[in-house]
Structures are given as structure tokens and as C-alpha cells.
Design an enzyme around this catalytic site. Structure first.
Site, PDB file in Angstrom:
ATOM      1  N   ASP A 129      -2.464   6.562 -15.585  1.00 54.56           N
ATOM      2  CA  ASP A 129      -1.208   5.802 -15.472  1.00 54.56           C
ATOM      3  C   ASP A 129      -0.408   5.616 -16.758  1.00 54.56           C
ATOM      4  O   ASP A 129       0.788   5.814 -16.764  1.00 54.56           O
ATOM      5  CB  ASP A 129      -1.489   4.382 -14.941  1.00 54.56           C
ATOM      6  CG  ASP A 129      -1.234   4.290 -13.470  1.00 54.56           C
ATOM      7  OD1 ASP A 129      -0.988   5.322 -12.863  1.00 54.56           O
ATOM      8  OD2 ASP A 129      -1.287   3.168 -12.949  1.00 54.56           O
ATOM      9  N   CYS A 195       7.154  -1.424   6.352  1.00 53.43           N
ATOM     10  CA  CYS A 195       7.648  -1.933   5.062  1.00 53.43           C
ATOM     11  C   CYS A 195       8.621  -3.089   5.316  1.00 53.43           C
ATOM     12  O   CYS A 195       9.666  -2.904   5.942  1.00 53.43           O
ATOM     13  CB  CYS A 195       8.332  -0.816   4.271  1.00 53.43           C
ATOM     14  SG  CYS A 195       9.054  -1.445   2.737  1.00 53.43           S
ATOM     15  N   CYS A 211      11.168  -2.621  -3.515  1.00 52.46           N
ATOM     16  CA  CYS A 211       9.711  -2.575  -3.330  1.00 52.46           C
ATOM     17  C   CYS A 211       9.033  -3.826  -3.892  1.00 52.46           C
ATOM     18  O   CYS A 211       9.155  -4.148  -5.072  1.00 52.46           O
ATOM     19  CB  CYS A 211       9.152  -1.318  -3.985  1.00 52.46           C
ATOM     20  SG  CYS A 211       7.356  -1.205  -3.817  1.00 52.46           S
ATOM     21  N   CYS A 234       1.563  -5.072  -3.066  1.00 47.89           N
ATOM     22  CA  CYS A 234       1.826  -5.102  -1.617  1.00 47.89           C
ATOM     23  C   CYS A 234       1.052  -3.933  -1.009  1.00 47.89           C
ATOM     24  O   CYS A 234       1.107  -2.816  -1.505  1.00 47.89           O
ATOM     25  CB  CYS A 234       3.327  -4.949  -1.379  1.00 47.89           C
ATOM     26  SG  CYS A 234       3.805  -4.561   0.314  1.00 47.89           S
ATOM     27  N   CYS A 237       2.396  -0.764   3.301  1.00 47.62           N
ATOM     28  CA  CYS A 237       2.617   0.622   3.735  1.00 47.62           C
ATOM     29  C   CYS A 237       1.321   1.437   3.693  1.00 47.62           C
ATOM     30  O   CYS A 237       1.326   2.629   3.991  1.00 47.62           O
ATOM     31  CB  CYS A 237       3.707   1.299   2.900  1.00 47.62           C
ATOM     32  SG  CYS A 237       3.428   1.248   1.131  1.00 47.62           S
ATOM     33  N   CYS A 241      -1.522   2.493   7.800  1.00 49.36           N
ATOM     34  CA  CYS A 241      -1.673   3.955   7.892  1.00 49.36           C
ATOM     35  C   CYS A 241      -2.940   4.329   8.662  1.00 49.36           C
ATOM     36  O   CYS A 241      -4.032   3.859   8.335  1.00 49.36           O
ATOM     37  CB  CYS A 241      -1.711   4.547   6.476  1.00 49.36           C
ATOM     38  SG  CYS A 241      -1.945   6.337   6.475  1.00 49.36           S
TER      39      CYS A 241
HETATM   40  S1  SF4 Z   1       0.273   8.880   8.104  1.00 48.25           S
HETATM   41 FE1  SF4 Z   1       0.332   7.083   6.738  1.00 48.25          FE
HETATM   42  S2  SF4 Z   1       1.689   7.692   5.057  1.00 48.25           S
HETATM   43 FE2  SF4 Z   1       2.045   9.133   6.747  1.00 48.25          FE
HETATM   44  S3  SF4 Z   1       3.742   8.297   7.910  1.00 48.25           S
HETATM   45 FE3  SF4 Z   1       1.887   7.507   8.858  1.00 48.25          FE
HETATM   46  S4  SF4 Z   1       1.527   5.526   7.859  1.00 48.25           S
HETATM   47 FE4  SF4 Z   1       2.991   6.661   6.569  1.00 48.25          FE
HETATM   48  S1  SF4 Z   2       4.492  -1.486  -1.406  1.00 50.70           S
HETATM   49 FE1  SF4 Z   2       5.127  -0.235   0.362  1.00 50.70          FE
HETATM   50  S2  SF4 Z   2       5.380  -1.674   2.059  1.00 50.70           S
HETATM   51 FE2  SF4 Z   2       5.351  -2.866   0.177  1.00 50.70          FE
HETATM   52  S3  SF4 Z   2       7.512  -3.109  -0.304  1.00 50.70           S
HETATM   53 FE3  SF4 Z   2       6.755  -1.324  -1.470  1.00 50.70          FE
HETATM   54  S4  SF4 Z   2       7.200   0.419  -0.153  1.00 50.70           S
HETATM   55 FE4  SF4 Z   2       7.392  -1.413   1.103  1.00 50.70          FE
END
Ligand code: SF4
Ligand code: SF4
Length: 292
Positions: A129, A195, A211, A234, A237, A241
């Protein structure tokens, strides 16, 4: 010339979950995409991203004479990564529940370099990073996964709750990885719907002004911005998944959670002083917030 098989045994023994090795070359396509993203003004409050763009996409500019880049990924998915009933405020992203991955990964990468017989620390560049390096592009080229619509590397086995580290070195390997060519996002889109701020763009990119992770980690204050109950980072997202739902929990003990964030509410975090934070959470990534 190094043997890939030997590298694999080292990467596994120090605790990486996935890895690969790629040639150190210029990543011109990825660079063009990144420059387009910058030009659209997406790097809110992240001025450092405008610097060192050439280096970010060419490891040879970070280590003269570089021939190869080893890329390693480690899962940090823990019992709270997917969320927990009633845990809706004072939330901390799950990568920050354990010891700061910068120190963990640096130590692991150093062991791998030593295992390869590279004793001189100046003969390699260890990256976690803090070094400008296009690690998601490299991870895809190393076969670890694809760049998901949430803009994170997603591994078909490990999901996206992973941190990445790289070793740039001057030696060649007898085998290089093949890029990951699949796209496990086809037919999905849950992260875009989940999100809370609409930060995810159509091109697998993030508008960092929107974000929550950027606002609560990178910026000095998130005042006036609705963080939807998150105080540091956060996971929204990622927790939605499907690839994370099926991924195993962390296996590397360095990523064992050090505290249960459900014990602390938003008021606790707002009142926490840097001295108190140092004593209770001093080894975790949370300190980034208190050192600003
Ligand atoms: S598989 Fe995961 S990263 Fe891809 S669109 Fe779905 S939630 Fe988003
Ligand atoms: S970490 Fe992902 S879900 Fe959270 S605000 Fe950012 S883009 Fe949206």
C-alpha cells in the site's frame, strides 16, 4: 533464476493464501484507465494518487533492473465481515479488527525474500500500500482474481476480503502466472445496489468523494457526510458479494480479531482520545484515524 515451485512453498509457509508472479513491465492499459479515472475527478482528497503515476504502473521505476513482481494475497474475512444482526452503528470495517496488515504483510514478504536467499534489503522492494504500485492490476495478472464491480480484487475461492502485498525483485522465475481471465460479476451487481451512497461507478470504479471508506479513513473528518453507521471504513460492497458468502474465514493467525467492535457505539468512538486509542487499539489500522 528462481523456481516458482520453491516460491510457492515459501508463500504458503509464511501465510499467504494466494499468489502468483508476473514480469516487471509497463502496464499501459491499466495506466490509461487510471489516468481517465483521475481526470474525471474521482480521487477526492487523495492528492497522492496524482503523483508517481509512471511508477505506479511500471515496477522497474520502483526498483532499477527489476525483472519480476511476486504478488501475494491474504484473507482477513472474520466472523463479522458479512455483518451481524443489530450491528448497525459504530461499525468498523473488518480489516481493522486485527493487527495492521501493513506490518503483518511486510514481515511475511521479508521472510519470503530471505527464503529466496536475498539477504540485502536494497536488492528488493517490498510493497504494501504505502508504495505507489498498481496492485489490483498486478493481482489480476498474477491469476489471483478479477477486478470486481466493487473495484476490489475478487478471488473465486477467497472472495474480496483480502489484503495484497508485493515483492519487486531483479531475478527471473522459471514460470510466470497466467492472468485471471474470468469475470465472476456477470449477472450480479449486488454491490452497486448495496452501496449506501452510490459511490460505485459503471466502470468498476469508485467515486471516492462518495465513498464512506475514503471519508472515514483517509480524510481528517467525515463531518457533514452521512456514513450510514460506519466510523472507520465500510464493508457494504463486500458483505453483499456472493463470492464472500462462500469464502472461508481467515487462516493466517495474524488476522485474528483483537477486539469485538460490537462492544463500542458511535458515542464511544467520537469521545475516544488518541491516548486512549493508542492503549486499546494501538496495533490496529484504527490508529490511522487518531494520528491525523
Ligand atoms: S460478484 Fe461481488 S463484486 Fe461482482 S457485482 Fe456481484 S457483489 Fe459486486
Ligand atoms: S466502501 Fe463500498 S459500499 Fe462503502 S461507500 Fe465505498 S463503495 Fe460504497
Amino acid at each position: 533464476m528462481f523456481k516458482y515451485e520453491f516460491l510457492s512453498s515459501l508463500m504458503s509457509s509464511v501465510g499467504f493464501d494466494a499468489w502468483g508472479v508476473v514480469r516487471a513491465v509497463e502496464l499501459s492499459d491499466a495506466k490509461a484507465r487510471f489516468e481517465g479515472w483521475l481526470a474525471e475527478g474521482n480521487a477526492f482528497g487523495l492528492d497522492y494518487l496524482h503523483r508517481n503515476v509512471e511508477k505506479r504502473f511500471d515496477a522497474r521505476l520502483l526498483l532499477e533492473g527489476a525483472k519480476s513482481v511476486v504478488v501475494g494475497a491474504v484473507s482477513y474475512k472474520n466472523a463479522l465481515s458479512l455483518g451481524s444482526e443489530g450491528y448497525v452503528e459504530g461499525r468498523v470495517a473488518s480489516y481493522a479488527h486485527s493487527v495492521d496488515y501493513h506490518s503483518s504483510l511486510k514481515a511475511m514478504l521479508r521472510k519470503v525474500a530471505e527464503g529466496l536467499g536475498i539477504a540485502d534489503p536494497k536488492a528488493v522492494k517490498l510493497c504494501v500500500d504505502s508504495v505507489p504500485l498498481a496492485e489490483k492490476s498486478l493481482a489480476r495478472l498474477a491469476g489471483i482474481g478479477w477486478v470486481g464491480r466493487n473495484s476490489l480484487i475478487v478471488s473465486p475461492q477467497l472472495g474480496s476480503f483480502m489484503v495484497l502485498g508485493e515483492i519487486i525483485l531483479r531475478e527471473e522465475f522459471d514460470h510466470y502466472s497466467s492472468p485471471y481471465e474470468g469475470d465472476g460479476c456477470v449477472g450480479c451487481g449486488r454491490c452497486l445496489l448495496r452501496c449506501p451512497t452510490g459511490a460505485i461507478g459503471p466502470q468498476r470504479s469508485i467515486n471516492t468523494a462518495l465513498c464512506i471508506a475514503n471519508r472515514t479513513i483517509e480524510q481528517a473528518s467525515a463531518e457533514g457526510f452521512d456514513t450510514h453507521g460506519w466510523v472507520f471504513g465500510c464493508d457494504e460492497c463486500q458483505s453483499c458479494c456472493p463470492h464472500n458468502a462462500s469464502a472461508p474465514l481467515y487462516r493466517n493467525p495474524r488476522f485474528e480479531p483483537l477486539y469485538d467492535p460490537r462492544n463500542y457505539d458511535s458515542e464511544f468512538w467520537a469521545k475516544l482520545t488518541p491516548t486512549e486509542a493508542e492503549s486499546a487499539f494501538g496495533t490496529t489500522p484504527l490508529m490511522r484515524k487518531f494520528k491525523k
